[in-house]
Scaffold this motif. Sequence first.
Motif, mmCIF file in Angstrom:
data_model
loop_
_atom_site.group_PDB
_atom_site.id
_atom_site.type_symbol
_atom_site.label_atom_id
_atom_site.label_comp_id
_atom_site.label_asym_id
_atom_site.label_seq_id
_atom_site.Cartn_x
_atom_site.Cartn_y
_atom_site.Cartn_z
ATOM 1 N N PRO A 149 44.080 42.957 42.019
ATOM 2 C CA PRO A 149 44.205 41.523 42.323
ATOM 3 C C PRO A 149 45.069 40.740 41.352
ATOM 4 C CG PRO A 149 41.965 42.227 42.717
ATOM 5 C CD PRO A 149 42.671 43.407 42.110
ATOM 6 N N GLY A 153 47.722 38.962 43.527
ATOM 7 C CA GLY A 153 47.608 37.505 43.506
ATOM 8 C C GLY A 153 48.850 36.850 42.952
ATOM 9 N N THR A 154 49.400 37.435 41.892
ATOM 10 C CA THR A 154 50.621 36.891 41.295
ATOM 11 C C THR A 154 51.794 37.006 42.255
ATOM 12 O OG1 THR A 154 49.838 37.526 39.088
ATOM 13 C CG2 THR A 154 52.184 37.056 39.332
ATOM 14 N N THR A 157 51.536 34.623 45.207
ATOM 15 C CA THR A 157 51.870 33.262 44.766
ATOM 16 C C THR A 157 53.377 33.080 44.686
ATOM 17 O OG1 THR A 157 49.820 33.130 43.477
ATOM 18 C CG2 THR A 157 51.551 31.552 42.940
ATOM 19 N N GLU A 280 44.958 40.870 52.690
ATOM 20 C CA GLU A 280 44.010 39.992 51.994
ATOM 21 C C GLU A 280 43.598 38.836 52.895
ATOM 22 O OE1 GLU A 280 42.743 39.766 48.866
ATOM 23 O OE2 GLU A 280 43.619 41.522 47.910
ATOM 24 N N SER A 377 47.194 31.021 48.915
ATOM 25 C CA SER A 377 46.461 32.268 49.141
ATOM 26 C C SER A 377 46.535 33.170 47.912
ATOM 27 C CB SER A 377 47.040 33.009 50.362
ATOM 28 O OG SER A 377 46.901 32.239 51.535
ATOM 29 N N GLY A 378 47.688 33.172 47.248
ATOM 30 C CA GLY A 378 47.805 33.943 46.020
ATOM 31 C C GLY A 378 46.909 33.405 44.918
ATOM 32 N N ARG A 380 44.156 31.839 45.392
ATOM 33 C CA ARG A 380 42.785 32.220 45.764
ATOM 34 C C ARG A 380 42.493 33.661 45.354
ATOM 35 N NH1 ARG A 380 41.347 31.480 51.941
ATOM 36 N NH2 ARG A 380 42.970 33.087 52.111
ATOM 37 N N SER A 381 43.476 34.555 45.493
ATOM 38 C CA SER A 381 43.282 35.938 45.043
ATOM 39 C C SER A 381 43.112 36.004 43.536
ATOM 40 C CB SER A 381 44.482 36.804 45.467
ATOM 41 O OG SER A 381 44.582 36.892 46.866
ATOM 42 N N LEU A 382 43.875 35.189 42.812
ATOM 43 C CA LEU A 382 43.771 35.175 41.352
ATOM 44 C C LEU A 382 42.426 34.637 40.883
ATOM 45 C CD1 LEU A 382 47.352 33.949 40.343
ATOM 46 C CD2 LEU A 382 46.376 36.222 40.003
#
Length: 465
Positions: A149, A153-154, A157, A280, A377-378, A380-382
């Motif tokens: 993640p 996530g990065t 983003t 994701e 969304s990225g 949120r993953s981070l």
Amino acid sequence: MGRPRLPRPRARPSGEVHPVDEVLPTGTLVLYGLQHVMTMYAGLVAVPLIVGQALGLPFADISYLLAATLFVAGLATVLQTIGVWRVGARLPLVQGVSFAAVASMITIGTGAGGGRHGLTMIFGATLVAGLIGVLLAPLFHRLIRLFPPVVTGTVITVIGVSLLPVAIRWASGAGDDRPGDPASIGLAAFTLLVIVLVYRFLPGFWSRIAILLSLVAGTVLAATIGMADFSRVGEASWFAVSTPFHFGTPQFSIAAIISMTVVMLVIMTETTADLLAVGEIVGRRAAGPDVVAGLRADTLATAVSGGLLNSFPASAFAQNVGLVAITGIRSRFVVAMGGVILVVLGLFPKLGAVIASVPQPVLGGAGLALFATVAASGIRSLARVDFDGQANLVIVAVALGLGILPIAAPDFYHDFPEWFRTVFDSGISAAAVAAVLLNLLFHGVRDREGPIAAEAPAPVVQDRD
């Protein structure tokens, strides 16, 4: 790799169909699919326009390239979403023409003298690079564990952030003679306002077509105030078929093939990031076999488009990942219907010309919401990443910085070697390379067999084939 997965709905443990595999009523599929097409259309037709003009092709040839591009993108999208054997990720991912290849294609084509001969040199390099990509796709199965993640996530983003300048240029009227025109900005603001108001006051079905409604409303307003131009619709033909080798048989050059193969590796990296991102968002984490199948569809479409159907390298369209996120429509069959619509538009150029007449400021207003949703969304993953200590903070900070650098300063790497610029001029690939390497430096590979990595939560769907 496991046994081949069949293109059928896969049930969740409770027996219900996963939203990704849900088949909606035909009318709904068409409406939602059209929304995907209108969202991606400007970006899709931009590549053949840019390359065709750079090679000095006449309008008739450029029009033919446009039709071929739509046709191939539709076929590739259907292959990616529905899947055949081990080809296609079976996720709601739209395929289009990659911007990453534009600079290399122009260099190859103009170096060969431009015109149709330059085009056939591009097609030859695209054919070989696509076939090399097909052979390399299984190797990416082993790379998935490098995307925990903190990396995904990065990268997600940066995908969103890298798309925002495109929407901003559209919204400002930068494609016209008066960039920063208040009328263009006002039209973009109106389009964005329609999206916000639909989500606030029209829940349910209407919110799922908020982007489509905003594009229609913005275009109607533009036509009312004289900012929409439908004159090219009359110039487009009613029917056209992309015949094999229309511009001649592909020509081959070692230098051109090497250049396009490097681009192909960058495209595969970006497609991998898009596959992980959409997995994701829809709640079906992309495992190694899914990524390999998705890359096979991507690279096979590239080989066929260059070698046979007069088009350019295929790639996943990140803006449509944002559409899935903002609408919550997760069915892959919706995107497959979008692919069918693209095929129809490729066969009937006059219909495509109508959609192409949507003013850029209108697209910009919608794009601001869509592309920012990908970035959100990225983030949120981070939020699932453990930031205790400094390791993950450094990974995210440095990768974000390197990813945003070419976005903020497009000429930053101007004097670097071409192979370096091919990778790092793309914020997405720069962030992906940096995040993966930094994660290896700080954490190593924690999970040798899992689909993502040890720190990732369990996939939503457990009954994987």
